[in-house]
Design a protein around this motif. Structure first.
Motif, PDB file in Angstrom:
ATOM      1  N   UNK A 153     -10.330  -0.985  -5.293  1.00  0.00           N
ATOM      2  CA  UNK A 153     -10.762  -2.165  -4.527  1.00  0.00           C
ATOM      3  C   UNK A 153     -11.527  -3.126  -5.421  1.00  0.00           C
ATOM      4  N   UNK A 154     -12.449  -2.604  -6.196  1.00  0.00           N
ATOM      5  CA  UNK A 154     -13.280  -3.464  -7.047  1.00  0.00           C
ATOM      6  C   UNK A 154     -12.437  -4.251  -8.041  1.00  0.00           C
ATOM      7  N   UNK A 155     -11.444  -3.612  -8.670  1.00  0.00           N
ATOM      8  CA  UNK A 155     -10.633  -4.310  -9.675  1.00  0.00           C
ATOM      9  C   UNK A 155      -9.957  -5.537  -9.058  1.00  0.00           C
ATOM     10  N   UNK A 156      -9.386  -5.366  -7.878  1.00  0.00           N
ATOM     11  CA  UNK A 156      -8.720  -6.484  -7.202  1.00  0.00           C
ATOM     12  C   UNK A 156      -9.748  -7.501  -6.713  1.00  0.00           C
ATOM     13  N   UNK A 157     -10.840  -7.004  -6.165  1.00  0.00           N
ATOM     14  CA  UNK A 157     -11.854  -7.882  -5.588  1.00  0.00           C
ATOM     15  C   UNK A 157     -12.569  -8.713  -6.647  1.00  0.00           C
ATOM     16  N   UNK A 205      -4.586  -6.126   1.908  1.00  0.00           N
ATOM     17  CA  UNK A 205      -5.102  -4.946   1.211  1.00  0.00           C
ATOM     18  C   UNK A 205      -4.154  -3.751   1.340  1.00  0.00           C
ATOM     19  N   UNK A 206      -3.437  -3.679   2.454  1.00  0.00           N
ATOM     20  CA  UNK A 206      -2.449  -2.595   2.602  1.00  0.00           C
ATOM     21  C   UNK A 206      -1.349  -2.734   1.553  1.00  0.00           C
ATOM     22  N   UNK A 207      -0.890  -3.958   1.329  1.00  0.00           N
ATOM     23  CA  UNK A 207       0.153  -4.190   0.325  1.00  0.00           C
ATOM     24  C   UNK A 207      -0.328  -3.798  -1.061  1.00  0.00           C
ATOM     25  N   UNK A 208      -1.588  -4.039  -1.334  1.00  0.00           N
ATOM     26  CA  UNK A 208      -2.150  -3.682  -2.638  1.00  0.00           C
ATOM     27  C   UNK A 208      -2.226  -2.166  -2.807  1.00  0.00           C
ATOM     28  N   UNK A 254     -12.641 -12.177   3.886  1.00  0.00           N
ATOM     29  CA  UNK A 254     -11.194 -12.301   4.030  1.00  0.00           C
ATOM     30  C   UNK A 254     -10.501 -12.243   2.675  1.00  0.00           C
ATOM     31  N   UNK A 255      -9.364 -11.559   2.617  1.00  0.00           N
ATOM     32  CA  UNK A 255      -8.667 -11.321   1.354  1.00  0.00           C
ATOM     33  C   UNK A 255      -8.166 -12.597   0.702  1.00  0.00           C
ATOM     34  N   UNK A 256      -7.857 -13.617   1.486  1.00  0.00           N
ATOM     35  CA  UNK A 256      -7.258 -14.825   0.909  1.00  0.00           C
ATOM     36  C   UNK A 256      -7.947 -16.113   1.329  1.00  0.00           C
ATOM     37  N   UNK A 287     -15.232  -8.584  -2.027  1.00  0.00           N
ATOM     38  CA  UNK A 287     -14.749  -9.688  -2.837  1.00  0.00           C
ATOM     39  C   UNK A 287     -13.278  -9.966  -2.612  1.00  0.00           C
ATOM     40  N   UNK A 288     -12.865 -11.174  -2.974  1.00  0.00           N
ATOM     41  CA  UNK A 288     -11.441 -11.529  -2.951  1.00  0.00           C
ATOM     42  C   UNK A 288     -11.010 -12.162  -4.270  1.00  0.00           C
ATOM     43  N   UNK A 289     -11.782 -11.930  -5.330  1.00  0.00           N
ATOM     44  CA  UNK A 289     -11.469 -12.470  -6.647  1.00  0.00           C
ATOM     45  C   UNK A 289     -12.168 -13.773  -6.930  1.00  0.00           C
ATOM     46  N   UNK A 290     -12.104 -14.691  -5.989  1.00  0.00           N
ATOM     47  CA  UNK A 290     -12.800 -15.965  -6.136  1.00  0.00           C
ATOM     48  C   UNK A 290     -14.209 -15.874  -5.549  1.00  0.00           C
ATOM     49  N   UNK A 291     -14.341 -15.186  -4.422  1.00  0.00           N
ATOM     50  CA  UNK A 291     -15.616 -15.078  -3.716  1.00  0.00           C
ATOM     51  C   UNK A 291     -16.134 -13.647  -3.798  1.00  0.00           C
TER      52      UNK A 291
END
Length: 703
Positions: free
Chosen positions: A278-282, A253-256, A128-130, A13-17
């Motif tokens: 990962x899940x919390x951010x995703x 993801x490295x920055x996170x 993709x993250x963004x 996930x990337x939060x939106x997707x």
């Protein structure tokens, strides 16, 4: 092929997707565990039209109950699309013989090795993250005839998952589909590198084909709900190429993950912790900031309710302050919902967030209308608002969010608190068991109301605002804490007045409401009694099988034991959640009879609860006391952490039992001087630190 017993599709996930990826490295039609999720692409806050009446089987109201209620929708996430691939050789499609996979949380990437008998495949899969872009790169043991498919229709058209779109137009020549979902317009499409040399279509989609040994498979679903429709997502992706896209993704993801880290001696729970972060951010919606249980259909379709706190707590303490602040901003962004809900549905001043809402603030529990009388979610939200301030000491932030704390206090004083001949109490309300029958002085409502009033009074005092209102809040909060005596049986806190039952409401005064100190004799006795009753209570809801291994409530109990300094019991509880863990580090909500079957996967509340327990073994704060390694289990030979937050401090520390060594480095991250009693193991020192100042210590552990 035979899948491992702990197999579940991999969540990316990337939060939106959000996507679920199967054992091939792409999507597969299989229902995980026989009757749970299929692989689809979802978008947070994109739902089936309410007129369709699509309801998850787990949420269906009792027979004879209307399926619709005025002002309340089901808001079930719509499966938007799916993509998969086929391998052909000599005119025959190859079948999977075996597969192995490894998800790496720090990369948010799934690595798959797939055996097709005649050839082998290695797949690298990431969302993709963004960008709204799924990327899969395949490396085959020899050149192969490859076909990538996509479809905008469900794998199987059934009442639970019918076709979601109001309008769908497929351009098979361009491998693209345009759709309308309510007022949202979008498109999905497919691309390959090398460029496809063949194309075709099936009844429900289309495919692109190429013969090669290394192939990159792009799939995008894009809409205009949050921004103008971008028709160039796939063109941009192909222009950048796989390596540049991969570098972008890994850098994000490295920055996170560089914000903090913990090192555990257990590979299983190290993986669980990292997968949870990962899940919390995703799962966090980047537009609303909201922290849903997750963005999958079975995890309540991206809805927001009190579970948000359980994801927030480990986020803020793992130094993810940006994500924590965005989670709190969700309440600013839905402020009018809370004001309207208090005024129009209760006739009261102040603020009250409804029990279960969408990212846009819509009531999302269908015809389960008694849920509006379940109010402890608001105490969780007050905890989130306060916790960010407690961690950062940011007075400007507190001044901005004090009106929310005050608004909550105003509503609870007007609607929930009652003054009786016995003193202050709370009116009968729906409890954590979620049944429609209201309970007298229900434990979570009682402690949550006291917590809201306590925090409003503390915030007002710090800001030198509303002295009369703050004094009244403090007085009522104190009386409500005294009213917890109505739940004390002499051996434990019951779930409500007049009951002998225990559930999460019995633990709530200790954690998460933090009204009763963990070492209070009542807290010690309640935790022990709850532990003894594990075989009687299931997930804190009520009698129904076993609670052992159910991670949400077990993690909460383990947190309390860790705060009490009993690391061995806490660790035993955490290890007991193993049956609820999937191959890719996901947690089920429940373990169901007869064979500990999962009811869903990637249940964020469980991830948060157990992560808080793990953090509490390493670091905890109570008032001005900060304890470093307060509850290291005897079975752990060593452990460490970097840049966790507690009590306004950023702390890094190492413990090595074999060397008999402890070390810690502490920094004040707040804008004011802090005086703290710092415990390093069993040694304590009172330290005053100016903003940015550090304290270092090394010593023999004595353990």
């Amino acid at each position: 092929m035979i899948l491992p017993p702990d197999y579940y599709h991999c969540f990316l996930g990337n939060g939106r997707d959000a996507v679920l990826i199967g054992y091939t490295g792409a999507m597969v039609p299989l229902r995980a565990q026989g009757d749970l999720d299929r692989c689809y692409w979802y978008k947070s806050d994109r739902y089936y039209p309410e007129a369709r009446g699509v309801i998850s089987p787990a949420r269906l109201p009792p027979p004879g109950t209307p399926l619709h209620a005025e002002g309340s929708g089901w808001y079930e996430l719509a499966p938007l699309g799916r993509t998969w691939y086929e391998l052909w050789r000599g005119g025959r499609r190859l079948d999977v013989r075996a597969a192995s996979q490894r998800f790496l949380p720090h990369e948010a990437t799934l690595y798959s090795s797939v055996d097709y008998g005649a050839l082998q495949a290695e797949a690298v899969t990431f969302l993709h993250a963004t960008r709204p872009l799924l990327v899969i790169q395949y490396e085959f043991s020899e050149p192969v005839e490859f076909r990538a498919h996509f479809s905008a229709q469900p794998w199987v058209d059934e009442p639970y998952e019918p076709m979601p779109f109001d309008d769908l137009r497929i351009d098979r020549d361009a491998a693209r589909a345009d759709y309308r979902l309510g007022e949202t317009h979008g498109w999905m499409g497919l691309a390959l590198n090398p460029a496809p040399t063949a194309a075709g279509h099936s009844d429900d989609g289309c495919w692109l084909g190429v013969a090669a040994q290394r192939i990159t498979h792009y799939y995008a679903i894009v809409d205009d709900q949050d921004a103008p429709l971008d028709h160039a997502v796939l063109d941009k992706a192909q222009s950048l190429g796989y390596t540049a896209l991969r570098d972008e993704h890994l850098a994000a993801w490295r920055a996170y993950f560089t914000r903090s880290a913990i090192t555990l001696p257990s590979p299983r729970f190290q993986y669980l912790y990292d997968s949870s972060l990962h899940l919390f951010k995703a799962a966090q919606n980047p537009v609303s900031g909201g922290l849903p249980v997750n963005n999958l259909r079975l995890t309540w379709s991206s809805h927001l309710f009190w579970d948000a706190y359980f994801l927030f707590d480990p986020l803020v303490h793992s130094n993810h302050l940006h994500e924590a602040l965005e989670a709190v901003r969700f309440f600013q962004r839905t402020l009018e919902h809370a004001r309207r809900h208090a005024r129009d549905e209760f006739g009261q001043p102040g603020l009250k967030w409804d029990w279960e809402i969408t990212h846009g603030g819509h009531k999302a529990y269908g015809t389960w209308l008694h849920q509006k009388e379940q109010m402890h979610n608001n105490a969780s939200y007050a905890n989130m608002i306060w916790s960010y301030y407690e961690t950062t000491g940011d007075r400007t932030y507190l001044a901005e969010y004090y009106p929310l704390l005050r608004g909550l206090a105003e509503f609870f004083l007007a609607d929930v608190v009652r003054q009786t001949a016995r003193g202050y109490e709370v009116r009968p309300l729906v409890g954590v068991h979620e049944r429609p029958e209201p309970l007298q002085n229900e434990g979570l409502i009682l402690s949550g109301t006291a917590r809201i009033l306590q925090l409003a009074a503390q915030a007002a005092g710090i800001l030198d605002l509303d002295p009369d209102f703050a004094a009244h809040c403090a007085e009522v909060a104190g009386r409500l804490i005294q009213a917890l005596d109505l739940l004390w049986t002499g051996h434990y806190f019951a779930s409500s007045e007049g009951s002998a039952h225990m559930n999460l409401s019995s633990l709530a005064p200790i954690y998460p409401m933090r009204l009763i100190a963990p070492d209070d004799p009542r807290a010690l006795a309640t935790a022990r009694e709850y532990l003894a009753r594990q075989t009687e209570y299931h997930a804190g809801y009520g009698p129904s099988g076993t609670m052992r291994g159910t991670p949400w409530s077990t993690g909460l109990l383990a947190t309390i034991f860790a705060l009490q300094g009993d690391g061995d019991t806490a660790w035993s509880l955490i290890e007991g959640t193993t049956p609820a863990l999937s191959q890719h580090g996901g947690y089920s909500e429940l373990l169901l009879p007869p064979n500990n079957r999962w009811n869903m996967m990637y249940f964020g509340t469980a991830h948060g609860s157990v992560c808080t327990a793990l953090q509490s073994l390493l670091l905890s704060a109570q008032g001005t006391e900060v304890r470093i390694f307060p509850a290291v289990p005897a079975a752990w030979p060593a452990c460490a952490f970097e840049r966790l937050l507690a009590g306004g401090l950023e702390v890094s520390a190492r413990f090595d039992r074999g060397r008999g060594h402890l070390s810690a480095e502490v920094r004040n991250i707040t804008p004011a001087s802090l005086t703290r009693r710092l415990w390093l193991g069993d040694a304590v020192e009172t330290v005053t630190l100016a903003p940015g100042a550090q304290w270092r210590q090394e010593r023999a552990s004595g353990w």
